[in-house]
Design an enzyme around this catalytic site. Structure first.
Site, PDB file in Angstrom:
ATOM      1  N   ASP A 161       0.902  -1.196   0.193  1.00  0.00           N
ATOM      2  CA  ASP A 161       0.097   0.046   0.055  1.00  0.00           C
ATOM      3  C   ASP A 161       0.942   1.392  -0.027  1.00  0.00           C
ATOM      4  O   ASP A 161       2.227   1.230   0.072  1.00  0.00           O
ATOM      5  CB  ASP A 161      -0.840  -0.081   1.109  1.00  0.00           C
ATOM      6  CG  ASP A 161      -2.281   0.621   0.787  1.00  0.00           C
ATOM      7  OD1 ASP A 161      -2.223   1.778   0.475  1.00  0.00           O
ATOM      8  OD2 ASP A 161      -3.397  -0.013   1.045  1.00  0.00           O
TER       9      ASP A 161
ATOM     10  N   HIS B 140      -2.794   3.392  -4.365  1.00  0.00           N
ATOM     11  CA  HIS B 140      -2.280   2.705  -3.170  1.00  0.00           C
ATOM     12  C   HIS B 140      -0.864   2.288  -3.538  1.00  0.00           C
ATOM     13  O   HIS B 140      -0.434   1.070  -3.086  1.00  0.00           O
ATOM     14  CB  HIS B 140      -3.050   1.701  -2.683  1.00  0.00           C
ATOM     15  CG  HIS B 140      -4.242   2.255  -1.961  1.00  0.00           C
ATOM     16  ND1 HIS B 140      -4.430   2.779  -1.022  1.00  0.00           N
ATOM     17  CD2 HIS B 140      -5.671   1.942  -2.676  1.00  0.00           C
ATOM     18  CE1 HIS B 140      -5.615   2.907  -0.444  1.00  0.00           C
ATOM     19  NE2 HIS B 140      -6.453   2.656  -1.599  1.00  0.00           N
TER      20      HIS B 140
ATOM     21  N   GLU C 132      -9.813   2.579  -5.216  1.00  0.00           N
ATOM     22  CA  GLU C 132      -9.537   4.086  -4.759  1.00  0.00           C
ATOM     23  C   GLU C 132      -8.270   4.452  -5.546  1.00  0.00           C
ATOM     24  O   GLU C 132      -7.298   5.104  -4.807  1.00  0.00           O
ATOM     25  CB  GLU C 132      -9.206   4.012  -3.274  1.00  0.00           C
ATOM     26  CG  GLU C 132     -10.334   3.532  -2.507  1.00  0.00           C
ATOM     27  CD  GLU C 132     -10.039   3.287  -0.666  1.00  0.00           C
ATOM     28  OE1 GLU C 132     -11.110   3.601  -0.165  1.00  0.00           O
ATOM     29  OE2 GLU C 132      -9.058   3.012  -0.555  1.00  0.00           O
TER      30      GLU C 132
ATOM     31  N   GLU D 234      -5.078   0.547   9.658  1.00  0.00           N
ATOM     32  CA  GLU D 234      -4.382   1.881  10.086  1.00  0.00           C
ATOM     33  C   GLU D 234      -4.189   2.329  11.638  1.00  0.00           C
ATOM     34  O   GLU D 234      -3.494   2.959  12.059  1.00  0.00           O
ATOM     35  CB  GLU D 234      -5.510   2.860   9.239  1.00  0.00           C
ATOM     36  CG  GLU D 234      -5.180   3.075   7.881  1.00  0.00           C
ATOM     37  CD  GLU D 234      -6.237   2.208   7.305  1.00  0.00           C
ATOM     38  OE1 GLU D 234      -6.858   1.164   7.771  1.00  0.00           O
ATOM     39  OE2 GLU D 234      -6.630   2.404   6.206  1.00  0.00           O
TER      40      GLU D 234
END
Length: 666
Positions: free
Chosen positions: A168, A239, A305, A451
């Site tokens: 990522d 990412h 995303e 996260e």
């Protein structure tokens, strides 16, 4: 007190007692299950549990059973476990261990315990062929021994697929020998964002780590021995900042003096790869090394995303779009994903990607491409109707990083409230699908984004016992009974206690599980819907004609061979077309708003964290999701009542589909 609940169970009178002379008899082909069972029984009992002829515990094949199906027959004098394949025998062994006192899970000898197994007859097989958990080791690295522990916990719950999110913006965790800088540079960042708000500071603490190829082969082998397929994910074309930091030529044009490091914030990053042929070659090279490590038929490529504004503003990318004859940036991404799909297909593998891979149409996707529907169930509906296989993982039902209550003590609370009962109600099959379309739903998985989980202890808190509820939702093929589940869960928690799992208690987080002063990003269901609805409209209303066809599942020749030659994963349980409690719209919120970017009017912004939040669900009784196929839980009169129940913030966003204050990061 089995969990997940078996398909059918009959309780008899009496019990079998394990002793120092108890032996296991099994064919050589079941040496793996035999070894596992020995290692499970020896530490706490202190018994040698040797192998040999005429053993009281017999493991055997039964080709009439499904590959993951098993029967378990316990009498006062012997135990017989029969499985349709190695996975079925292994699951029978797991059930046997659960029938023993919970102290069996301790790793040292326990005195004063009668190691008895109640007399039972069990017939069991799973409903879904994909019963998974996604573990994000990119945002916060999880050491190898903790990954192996997580695999053991998955196996205990009959989960059979570990989706390993390896790369990522914040870190690259897999060694690639052709590109050593991916781990030399990309595997660590100088600090991490502390909290989920745009104003959250950094913690001034470097973070990093990666797995060597030998580490990953060990993980794969360990999982395979426990009937688990490991699906690796190399995220692209978004990412990818960690990769760009290591190899700047992968990125878009920028000033020579502008250096780009591994990202230290959460959310959606505007830094994405370019689409030059050399960049495609780079990622196919990476996938080639990944395929040498992971035998999984499914290889994850991300696809989620990906902000497109960088491509719109980059002159070379715009020329590239014209060269390829493409009309817009969604088609650019579809072209890139299609190239990876072609590469994997030629090597006998199947592309596995998030539901954004449906944007720009599915014409460039091969028949084997499989979609992980995460933004609600819209992706599952669109993909199945287009003929693609689906793994359902809607954020509002199975995102295990979401807050577990609306209490202020929840650590770094993000997203909507997701309780145990919410997860227990999960049904991977959208109600909009016909029976023919529903066959494409392989199953589901819970996603654990890390996260805000900086240690395995924190992963324990967020994952359990919600992952236990998910395991039963994906395994049990019958009428659900939430009260019965809670009764069995009380006993199951004793097993987790013995293992040392630091799960969330029903009373809320313990003092050391809280994170006072660290801001989260709680959301209401309405805020979630207002964000995701415009995004999922792209796939629910504009999916192009797919090259996939036919009414059957696309598993095809992969059959039941998820685990290669060492074990045969069961793929036989067909999916039901039963209704789902899921909304087909959705937004999840595990990240904070972006820093320094103006919000677009096309996607509503989500407000900053507040002291109040809405909860639409509580630990209430979950309604049954589908009728039972047959009578279950046969119980003779006079049997024991106890035995009767056996059984985030990114720096800028201005793209049309990733703008404003982003509430979600998968």
């Amino acid at each position: 007190m089995l969990l997940p609940r078996p398909s059918a169970l009959t309780i008899g009178e009496g019990a079998f007692e394990l002793s120092r002379i108890t032996r296991i008899t099994a064919p050589a082909e079941l040496a793996g299950a035999t070894s596992w069972l020995q290692n499970a029984l020896r530490p706490a009992t202190g018994f040698p549990v040797e192998t040999g002829p005429n053993g009281a515990i017999v493991l055997e094949w039964n080709p009439e059973l499904e590959p993951e199906g098993y029967t378990l027959e316990v009498t006062p004098v012997d135990i017989r476990i029969s499985g349709g394949g190695p996975a079925g025998v292994f699951y029978g062994c797991q059930s046997l261990v659960q029938l023993l006192p919970p102290q069996i899970y301790r790793r040292g000898r326990v005195l004063g315990v009668a190691w008895t197994v109640p007399v039972v007859s069990i017939q069991d097989a799973p409903r879904f062929r994909w019963r998974g958990a996604m573990l994000d080791v990119a945002r916060h690295f999880m050491p190898k021994h903790d990954v192996l522990r997580f695999i053991d916990l998955m196996a205990m719950h009959r989960l059979n697929t570990l989706h390993l999110h390896l790369t990522d913006d914040q870190g690259w965790r897999v060694e690639v020998k052709k590109y050593p800088k991916l781990t030399e540079v990309g595997s660590w960042r100088r600090e991490s964002q502390l909290g989920a708000a745009s104003y959250s500071r950094g913690d001034s603490r470097p973070h990093g780590g990666f797995y060597t190829q030998d580490d990953l082969r060990e993980i794969v082998g360990y999982a395979t021995d426990r009937a688990i397929n490991v699906v690796p994910e190399i995220d692209s074309p978004g990412h990818t900042q960690a990769a760009i930091a290591a190899y700047p030529e992968l990125g878009l044009a920028r000033e020579e003096s502008e250096s780009l490091g591994v990202w230290t914030r959460w959310g959606i990053d505007d830094n994405v790869i370019n689409l030059e042929e050399s960049t495609v070659d780079f990622f196919t090279d990476v996938l080639d090394e990944v395929m040498e490590i992971f035998p999984s038929p499914f290889i994850g490529v991300g696809g989620d995303e990906c902000p497109k504004n960088g491509w719109r503003l980059d002159e070379r990318t715009q020329r590239r779009k014209e060269e390829l004859g493409l009309d817009n940036e969604d088609e650019l991404q579809a072209w890139f994903i299609g190239r990876l799909d072609d590469h994997l297909s030629r090597r006998g593998r199947r592309l596995f990607g998030w539901d954004e891979i449906l944007e720009g149409g599915t014409k460039k996707l091969g028949t084997g491409a499989t979609v992980a529907s995460w933004r609600g169930m819209a992706g599952a509906v669109a993909a199945a109707k287009a003929g693609h296989d689906v793994v359902s993982c809607p954020d509002d039902q199975v995102y295990l990083d979401y807050r577990q209550s609306d209490r202020t003590e929840e650590p770094i609370p993000v997203g909507t409230v997701l309780t145990i009962s919410d997860v227990y109600r999960f049904d991977p099959v959208p109600q909009e699908l016909t029976p023919e379309e529903a066959v494409h739903v392989l199953g589901g998985q819970g996603n654990i984004w890390t996260e805000h989980m900086d240690s395995p202890r924190t992963v324990d808190y967020f994952a359990f016992p919600r992952l236990s509820a998910l395991a039963e939702a994906l395994w049990f093929d019958g009428e659900r009974d939430y009260d019965d589940f809670l009764f069995r869960l009380d006993q199951h928690l004793l097993r987790l206690d013995a293992i040392g799992v630091e799960y969330r208690h029903s009373s809320g987080p313990l003092p050391w599980q809280q994170r006072p002063g660290v801001t989260g990003r709680a959301q209401t269901p309405q805020q979630r819907a207002s964000y995701f609805n415009p995004l999922t409209a792209k796939i629910s209303g504009e999916v192009g004609t797919s090259t996939a066809g036919g009414s059957g599942s696309l598993l095809g020749d992969f059959g039941a061979s998820w685990l290669g030659s060492s074990a045969t994963q069961g793929l036989g349980s067909s999916s039901s077309s039963s209704s789902s409690s899921a909304s087909t719209s959705g937004l999840g919120a595990s990240s904070a708003p972006g820093l320094g970017a103006s919000a677009s009017t096309e996607t509503p912004a989500v407000p900053e964290p507040s002291e109040s939040s809405d909860s639409t669900d509580s630990e209430d009784s979950a309604p049954s999701s589908r009728p039972a196929k047959s009578s279950r839980w046969a119980r003779p009169s006079g049997s024991s009542g106890l035995l009767g129940s056996l059984g985030f913030s990114r720096s800028s966003k201005s793209d049309d589909d990733q703008n404003g204050d982003d509430p979600s990061d998968r």
